[in-house]
Design an enzyme around this catalytic site. Structure first.
Site, PDB file in Angstrom:
ATOM      1  CD  GLU A  86      -5.469  -4.676   3.632  1.00  0.00           C
ATOM      2  OE1 GLU A  86      -5.406  -4.090   4.730  1.00  0.00           O
ATOM      3  OE2 GLU A  86      -4.463  -5.032   2.987  1.00  0.00           O
ATOM      4  NE  ARG A  89      -4.506  -1.667  10.455  1.00  0.00           N
ATOM      5  CZ  ARG A  89      -4.391  -2.545   9.452  1.00  0.00           C
ATOM      6  NH1 ARG A  89      -5.469  -3.158   8.995  1.00  0.00           N
ATOM      7  NH2 ARG A  89      -3.221  -2.802   8.913  1.00  0.00           N
ATOM      8  NE  ARG A 147      -5.354  -1.472   5.526  1.00  0.00           N
ATOM      9  CZ  ARG A 147      -4.120  -1.061   5.275  1.00  0.00           C
ATOM     10  NH1 ARG A 147      -3.722   0.106   5.757  1.00  0.00           N
ATOM     11  NH2 ARG A 147      -3.299  -1.781   4.542  1.00  0.00           N
ATOM     12  CB  CYS A 185      -0.915   0.014   1.223  1.00  0.00           C
ATOM     13  SG  CYS A 185      -0.023   0.032   2.803  1.00  0.00           S
TER      14      CYS A 185
END
Length: 425
Positions: free
Chosen positions: A109, A153, A155, A70
């Site tokens: 993800e 968090r 995502r 990422c």
């Protein structure tokens, strides 16, 4: 069904899908120390660098899982996308694997910033590339806190299916608040405590909060450098002001700006106010103004206390982010994290984001006089009871911060691989 786990890390995808009855037949992870832990936990040793693996040697599978790198798309990184020297190319390797093996399902993800990177063009490009391989895809930003898990968090989750996602629905978010206490343990194996420096920082802000009148509004954030400062910030910036104009004002903590050189003057102004722009953005103007108004209302006692904040030296320690409006001004049962933006205080029903890039930002629990432990981080991320994981603080927090949340993945997987969805393959 059989699945592969690419960029596997600690094995969050593996743990979630195997608990649902699916079988992992292949994994890859570039970090050797993580491959060793993966093997101990799942009796499968991951291959290394995905770019050096012969695609034909990857076993046939029906599900492809990948938390692909990422950094190229993250706000915290350079956000240079496909131009990133290594990680930016990984998407194209994923495409090669997908094109050759044609798994029925894709489960990916990444960071939410991928959606807005390069004004959305990056994500549109990626979607077109996947769609050309005959996949119907959908995406959604989810956080563990959406499902009563005490961690904020966000995502980006991406799902795809060869013959369409007509029967797929994203898991419904819970309206109930999470409870961090359910994830804490009495006796962690290893306690990480505050350094002497941070003990001092916390002590100073504890004293500060005790002195704040009960009926006061405590700005969030407080930039203490503004206590006593008068430099211009609303109509123009210090950078846009002439030297002789600035000499009449005061800088950080009320320091005189009567210097001969403009560079010297700017050194006496907070870092965030030295930017080379003619006008500050509205949010920065608002932050500075709030702190100055608070100071004027509380000047009498703040001036007596100010040297203690000045002695903290580091600008990030001289900022307080009070995310507990309406609560009493104390640190009892609060969570503290030491961030580049300041000392952040949050209510204890929710843990701040576990950040892989910085051990320094791990949540601190004042009432327990220690940081969130390894076991508690594992519990929050859904790895409760896992046999093997890194024991050094640096390696552990890097691994757990990068890991997908097992519970969130499991909820998505249940819907994606539901019987009605599978029956229409």
């Amino acid at each position: 069904m059989k699945f592969i786990d690419l960029f596997a890390g600690l094995g969050g995808f593996h743990l979630a899908l195997s608990k649902l009855g699916h079988e992992c037949v292949f994994a890859s992870e570039i970090e050797t120390f993580l491959r060793n832990h993966y093997e101990k936990n799942f009796e499968l040793y991951p291959e290394g660098d995905i770019t050096k693996i012969n695609i034909k040697d990857i076993p046939k599978h029906e599900i492809l899982c990948a938390g692909f790198p990422c950094q190229p798309f993250s706000k915290a990184g350079l956000a240079n996308g496909f131009d990133h020297s290594v990680a930016g190319k990984m998407f194209f390797y994923l495409l090669k694997i997908i094109k050759y093996h044609k798994p029925k399902y894709l489960f990916l993800e990444n960071v939410p910033n991928l959606l807005s990177h390069n004004d959305g063009k990056t994500w549109e490009f990626m979607k077109r590339k996947i769609a050309k391989l005959n996949y119907d895809i959908d995406q959604k930003v989810l956080s563990p806190v959406d499902f009563k898990i005490p961690q904020t968090r966000d995502r980006l989750y991406i799902v795809g299916k060869l013959d369409g996602l007509r029967d797929f629905e994203w898991p419904k978010k819970s309206k109930a608040k999470p409870n961090l206490k359910k994830f804490l343990i009495k006796s962690p194996e290893r306690n990480k405590v505050l350094t002497e420096k941070r003990e001092k920082v916390l002590g100073v802000w504890k004293q500060f909060l005790k002195k704040v009148p009960k009926d006061s509004y405590l700005p969030n954030p407080i930039w203490a450098m503004e206590f006593g400062a008068t430099y211009p910030f609303e109509d123009k910036t210090p950078f846009a002001s002439k030297k002789n104009e600035l000499k009449k004002f005061k800088g950080s903590f009320g320091r005189s700006l009567n210097k001969n050189d403009k560079e010297e003057i700017l050194e006496l102004i907070p870092r965030y106010a030295r930017t080379k722009q003619n006008k500050f953005p509205n949010w920065k103007i608002k932050m500075i103004k709030r702190t100055r108004v608070f100071y004027e209302k509380n000047k009498k006692w703040i001036d007596k206390f100010l040297t203690k904040i000045i002695d903290l030296e580091f600008e990030a320690y001289q900022k307080l982010e009070w995310n507990c409006q309406g609560d009493n001004f104390n640190l009892r049962k609060k969570i503290v994290s030491f961030r580049g933006s300041g000392v952040r205080v949050k209510r204890n029903n929710n843990s701040p984001t576990l950040i892989s890039s910085s051990i320094s930002q791990i949540p601190y629990l004042p009432w327990k006089k220690r940081y969130l432990s390894h076991e508690e981080c594992l519990n929050i991320q859904g790895f409760r009871g896992i046999k093997s994981y890194p024991r050094s603080h640096d390696d552990f927090y890097a691994a757990i911060g990068n890991a997908v949340n097992v519970e969130v993945v499991s909820k998505i997987a249940k819907n994606l691989f539901s019987k009605k969805n599978i029956s229409k393959r």
